[in-house]
Design a protein around this motif. Structure first.
Motif, short mmCIF file in Angstrom:
data_model
loop_
_atom_site.label_atom_id
_atom_site.label_comp_id
_atom_site.label_asym_id
_atom_site.label_seq_id
_atom_site.Cartn_x
_atom_site.Cartn_y
_atom_site.Cartn_z
N ALA A 161 0.84 -1.20 0.00
CA ALA A 161 0.00 0.00 0.00
C ALA A 161 0.87 1.24 0.00
N GLU A 162 0.20 2.38 -0.06
CA GLU A 162 0.89 3.68 -0.07
C GLU A 162 1.83 3.80 1.14
N ALA A 163 1.32 3.32 2.29
CA ALA A 163 2.05 3.55 3.54
C ALA A 163 3.20 2.56 3.76
N CYS A 164 3.23 1.47 3.04
CA CYS A 164 4.26 0.47 3.34
C CYS A 164 5.63 0.99 2.88
N GLN A 165 6.64 0.62 3.62
CA GLN A 165 7.99 1.13 3.37
C GLN A 165 8.88 0.10 2.70
N ALA A 166 8.38 -1.14 2.56
CA ALA A 166 9.22 -2.23 2.05
C ALA A 166 9.75 -1.94 0.65
N SER A 167 8.90 -1.36 -0.22
CA SER A 167 9.35 -1.12 -1.59
C SER A 167 10.46 -0.07 -1.63
N LYS A 168 10.33 0.96 -0.79
CA LYS A 168 11.39 1.99 -0.73
C LYS A 168 12.69 1.35 -0.23
N ALA A 169 12.54 0.53 0.81
CA ALA A 169 13.73 -0.10 1.41
C ALA A 169 14.42 -1.01 0.40
#
Lengths: 142, 138
Positions: A107-115
């Motif tokens: 989702a928008e709020a998840c940070q896994a993709s950025k990490a």
């Protein structure tokens, strides 16, 4: 009581000094909020931009295995921080440097993709590593 | 040897090793820990940034302080306080599917219950050492 307060004061002071040095000298120091927005804007890619992109895309699914098995964007490689080594080996087998790599999570709020996008950039240099704005739901909803 | 000394030593070792390992893993990659802190969505960007910088060192110094007789009670008190705050944060964000980044890739808790149970054990250890920081000779 006096010793307790002294100890607390010492730990807090030492923490403040070490934190300052980390921000200043650490090669993996977090990005200060004042700079984070402009960096995030460069790393993000919207669903509309992806649809308009004509080159080849390598999709990376940064969600958990159960989510990946339930459904994913066609051709995606599972690569999350829980099982980095296995996923990374598979990723490298498919990846070439000119390719656009797009990482997505839940989702928008998840940070896994950025990490994951940042870790790929860190490990492989300045390739095209982006994360999908809005994550997997944004892709399936459009 | 007095049984209470062994028990206290074991508890101190458990608490300090947990804090030390957790702090060292985070301090090696503060940028990654920053993302983990942000994923809790409880703090403003500035507070998340400062937490990512400070918390790893706080854990390391607290762990070391537990072994210094004069600093043991203060360190145990700080360890208990930060663990309580963290348990509260876990409870407030239980609807989110989060990896706290506590121990990097070394230890990933299978579910929230085990994660909270582990932190309750840390909290109980911290409280015990706050109340009984050193062996008193009779």
């Amino acid at each position: 009581m006096k010793d307790t307060l002294k100890a607390i004061g010492f730990i807090l002071t030492a923490t403040a000094i070490a934190s300052g040095l980390t921000a200043w000298l650490h090669p993996r120091a977090p990005v200060p909020p004042s700079q984070a927005k402009s960096i995030e804007a460069k790393e993000a890619i919207s669903v509309t931009e992806v649809r308009a992109y004509l080159g080849e895309i390598l999709w990376v699914d940064a969600r958990h295995l159960e989510d990946f098995e339930a459904s994913h964007i066609e051709g995606s490689i599972l690569l999350n921080e829980d099982h980095w080594d296995e996923g990374f080996a598979q990723f490298v087998a498919y990846w070439y440097p000119e390719q656009l790599v797009i990482v997505y999570c839940n989702a928008e709020a998840c940070q896994a993709s950025k990490a994951v996008a940042r870790r790929l950039r860190q490990n492989l240099g300045e390739g095209q590593f982006r994360y999908l704005e809005g994550g997997y739901p944004a892709w399936t909803n459009q | 040897m007095d049984k209470s000394i062994i028990i206290r030593g074991g508890i101190r070792l458990f608490l300090s090793a947990s804090f030390l390992l957790s702090g060292i893993i985070k301090v090696l990659d503060p940028a990654r820990f920053h993302l983990d802190v942000e994923s809790f969505q409880l703090l403003s960007p500035l507070a998340a940034y400062l937490t990512a910088l400070a918390l790893p060192w706080f854990e390391i110094f607290t762990a070391l302080g537990l072994w210094i007789p004069k600093a043991a009670r203060g360190s145990a008190l700080l360890a208990s306080t930060i663990t309580s705050v963290f348990i509260l944060a876990l409870l407030m964000t239980q609807h989110l599917d989060l990896d706290c980044g506590c121990f990097g890739d070394w230890l990933i808790f299978p579910n929230l219950a085990t994660h909270i149970a582990f932190n309750c054990a840390l909290l109980a250890s911290g409280i015990y050492l706050t109340c009984r920081p050193a062996h008193k000779r009779s």
